[in-house]
Design a protein around this motif. Structure first.
Motif, mmCIF file in Angstrom:
data_model
loop_
_atom_site.group_PDB
_atom_site.id
_atom_site.type_symbol
_atom_site.label_atom_id
_atom_site.label_comp_id
_atom_site.label_asym_id
_atom_site.label_seq_id
_atom_site.Cartn_x
_atom_site.Cartn_y
_atom_site.Cartn_z
ATOM 1 N N SER A 137 -16.730 -0.965 -3.074
ATOM 2 C CA SER A 137 -15.768 0.158 -2.997
ATOM 3 C C SER A 137 -15.451 0.631 -1.587
ATOM 4 O O SER A 137 -15.188 1.809 -1.376
ATOM 5 C CB SER A 137 -16.323 1.370 -3.779
ATOM 6 N N THR A 143 -4.209 -5.159 -5.085
ATOM 7 C CA THR A 143 -4.942 -5.665 -3.901
ATOM 8 C C THR A 143 -6.456 -5.772 -4.146
ATOM 9 O O THR A 143 -7.234 -5.798 -3.188
ATOM 10 C CB THR A 143 -4.668 -4.810 -2.643
ATOM 11 N N ASN A 144 -6.835 -5.847 -5.412
ATOM 12 C CA ASN A 144 -8.235 -6.115 -5.765
ATOM 13 C C ASN A 144 -9.227 -5.119 -5.173
ATOM 14 O O ASN A 144 -10.365 -5.469 -4.842
ATOM 15 C CB ASN A 144 -8.632 -7.546 -5.382
ATOM 16 N N GLU A 145 -8.768 -3.866 -5.043
ATOM 17 C CA GLU A 145 -9.702 -2.815 -4.619
ATOM 18 C C GLU A 145 -10.526 -2.378 -5.825
ATOM 19 O O GLU A 145 -10.168 -2.652 -6.972
ATOM 20 C CB GLU A 145 -8.899 -1.606 -4.097
ATOM 21 N N SER A 146 -11.604 -1.657 -5.546
ATOM 22 C CA SER A 146 -12.380 -1.071 -6.633
ATOM 23 C C SER A 146 -11.672 0.188 -7.104
ATOM 24 O O SER A 146 -11.123 0.936 -6.296
ATOM 25 C CB SER A 146 -13.774 -0.703 -6.126
ATOM 26 N N ALA A 184 -13.081 -0.878 0.766
ATOM 27 C CA ALA A 184 -11.981 -1.627 1.407
ATOM 28 C C ALA A 184 -11.415 -0.880 2.617
ATOM 29 O O ALA A 184 -11.091 -1.483 3.637
ATOM 30 C CB ALA A 184 -10.875 -1.919 0.396
ATOM 31 N N GLY A 185 -11.321 0.447 2.502
ATOM 32 C CA GLY A 185 -10.734 1.234 3.581
ATOM 33 C C GLY A 185 -11.622 1.348 4.810
ATOM 34 O O GLY A 185 -11.146 1.699 5.897
ATOM 35 N N GLN A 188 0.874 -1.182 0.000
ATOM 36 C CA GLN A 188 0.000 0.000 0.000
ATOM 37 C C GLN A 188 0.912 1.233 0.000
ATOM 38 O O GLN A 188 1.177 1.825 1.050
ATOM 39 C CB GLN A 188 -0.921 0.032 1.234
ATOM 40 N N SER A 238 -15.608 -4.736 0.511
ATOM 41 C CA SER A 238 -14.302 -4.218 0.078
ATOM 42 C C SER A 238 -14.118 -4.185 -1.432
ATOM 43 O O SER A 238 -13.280 -3.439 -1.924
ATOM 44 C CB SER A 238 -13.175 -5.089 0.647
ATOM 45 N N LYS A 239 -14.845 -5.022 -2.159
ATOM 46 C CA LYS A 239 -14.555 -5.176 -3.587
ATOM 47 C C LYS A 239 -15.639 -4.492 -4.423
ATOM 48 O O LYS A 239 -15.467 -3.380 -4.865
ATOM 49 C CB LYS A 239 -14.435 -6.666 -3.938
ATOM 50 N N ARG A 298 -13.475 -1.194 6.054
ATOM 51 C CA ARG A 298 -13.473 -2.500 6.713
ATOM 52 C C ARG A 298 -14.894 -2.929 7.099
ATOM 53 O O ARG A 298 -15.355 -2.688 8.210
ATOM 54 C CB ARG A 298 -12.551 -2.524 7.960
ATOM 55 N N THR A 314 -5.389 -6.829 -10.690
ATOM 56 C CA THR A 314 -6.723 -6.306 -10.388
ATOM 57 C C THR A 314 -7.268 -5.604 -11.628
ATOM 58 O O THR A 314 -6.537 -4.909 -12.331
ATOM 59 C CB THR A 314 -6.646 -5.279 -9.235
#
Ligand code: PMP
Length: 354
Positions: free
Chosen positions: A212, A31-34, A214-215, A20, A208-209, A217, A332
């Motif tokens: 949108s 990290t497979n975030e949106s 992830a931050g 990160q 998280s995916k 939690r 990703t």
């Protein structure tokens, strides 16, 4: 390590999260975030909740729970919200595994499962995937273990059908089967509709995916009332306020924007098809991903060399050093522009090889 650290944890190797970086100098596909921010509504709700941070959050998450129950078509007491889906997975290891009931999961899957097993001093066995990375359903019949299956699996991206999972549930009536659906919204069949049929099924999902967040939690488990009651016992014995007020509010805001979520999923799925086709044209082998990432290898470029070459060009993907998958990278799926930049980078690295 201090001399005080409990011997039970001295051999513990923690999970290694993807990088990160502090600066946004990278196109972040690791990290497979949106690639999309949360909805406006979610941001506004979180800001409103920030003004009441002197108060503890509602430990029962009643409003969010009711709203999520409606979206999923289940009852509120069939859901437990957690601090990311990592937390519900850990709770499941705590609740359903011990020295007499080991855990079982694929040899190539989410890297946190063995960490949770070791953290909770739970013995575990790994079940090899087939050569093509698919899961042989029969290998999970009558294992005498609590089973953890990521569906779709990570980092391979491959999914089992709901009826395959049903066969595993039927073949293990006296053991809990945890189906980790972190990526299910991108094209696999969810097992949530099966929770009324199987009292041994726990489904886990995340905001998280596809949502949108992830931050923030936010994750959850879905299962029959009795399973959720067990997991609540673990939660209230660990951290009753596991969801903070801003996350709870943001989650409610996101659920009010399901149409936007659906249209963003559609965009990611289109970008996945576009990127997969372009990679295949360049000679890559790419698995049939049902997730928001691709898993790909090239016959002429070493997996780690490709990862490092892309990093040098400001593009972060995820490489795993595990021998059986070291030729691959997990990428990703982001916006069309991000994928174009990624493909340009790959093309240049391939040219340099020849
Ligand atoms: N399951 C799988 C398969 C994952 O890849 C992840 C994300 N790293 C998680 C669960 C946990 O995600 P989160 O805690 O953000 O919900």
């Amino acid at each position: 390590m201090s001399r005080f650290f409990s011997p039970k944890y001295r051999e513990l190797t923690p999970y290694t999260p993807g990088e990160q970086p502090k600066e946004m100098q990278y196109i972040k596909l690791n990290t497979n975030e949106s690639p999309f921010p949360p909805s406006e509504r979610a941001i506004e709700e979180a800001a409103r909740a920030a003004k009441r941070l002197q108060l503890y959050p509602d430990p029962e998450c009643r409003e969010l729970n009711a709203s999520l129950a409606k979206v999923l078509g289940v009852l509120p007491d069939e859901i437990l919200l957690t601090n990311g889906s990592d937390e519900i997975l850990n709770f499941a290891f705590m609740a359903y595994c011990d020295e007499n009931t080991p855990a079982a999961f694929a040899d190539i899957t989410y890297g946190f499962y063995p960490v949770f097993a070791r953290l909770n001093c739970v013995p575990y066995t790994t079940v090899p995937l087939k050569e093509d990375f698919s899961i042989a359903v029969e290998d999970y019949f009558g294992l005498g273990s609590t089973i953890f299956i990521a569906n779709p699996n990570a980092p391979t991206g491959l999914a089992l059908t709901r009826s395959d999972i049903e066969r595993i549930l039927q073949a293990n009536p006296d053991h809990v089967v945890v189906v980790d659906e972190a990526y299910v919204d991108f094209g696999a069949e969810s097992c949530v509709p099966l929770i009324h049929k199987y009292d041994n099924l726990l489904v886990t999902q995340t905001f998280s995916k596809s949502r949108s967040m992830a931050g923030a939690r936010l994750g959850f488990g879905v299962g029959c009332r009795e399973l959720i009651a067990d997991l609540n016992t673990v939660k209230y014995s660990t951290n009753p306020y596991n969801i903070n007020s801003m996350t709870m509010a943001a989650g409610l805001g996101m659920l009010a924007d399901e149409e936007q979520t659906k249209s963003r999923i559609k965009t990611i799925v289109e970008n996945r098809a576009f990127t997969k086709a372009a990679l295949e044209e360049m000679g890559f082998t790419v698995t049939d991903s049902r997730t928001n990432f691709l898993f790909a290898k090239h016959p002429n470029v070493d997996g780690e060399a490709l990862y490092l070459g892309l990093k040098e060009r400001g593009i972060l993907v995820r490489h795993f050093s595990t021998p059986s998958i070291k030729d691959y990278n997990r990428i990703t799926v982001g916006t069309r522009e991000q994928m174009q930049a990624f493909l340009d980078g790959v093309r240049k690295i391939l040219e340099e090889q020849t």
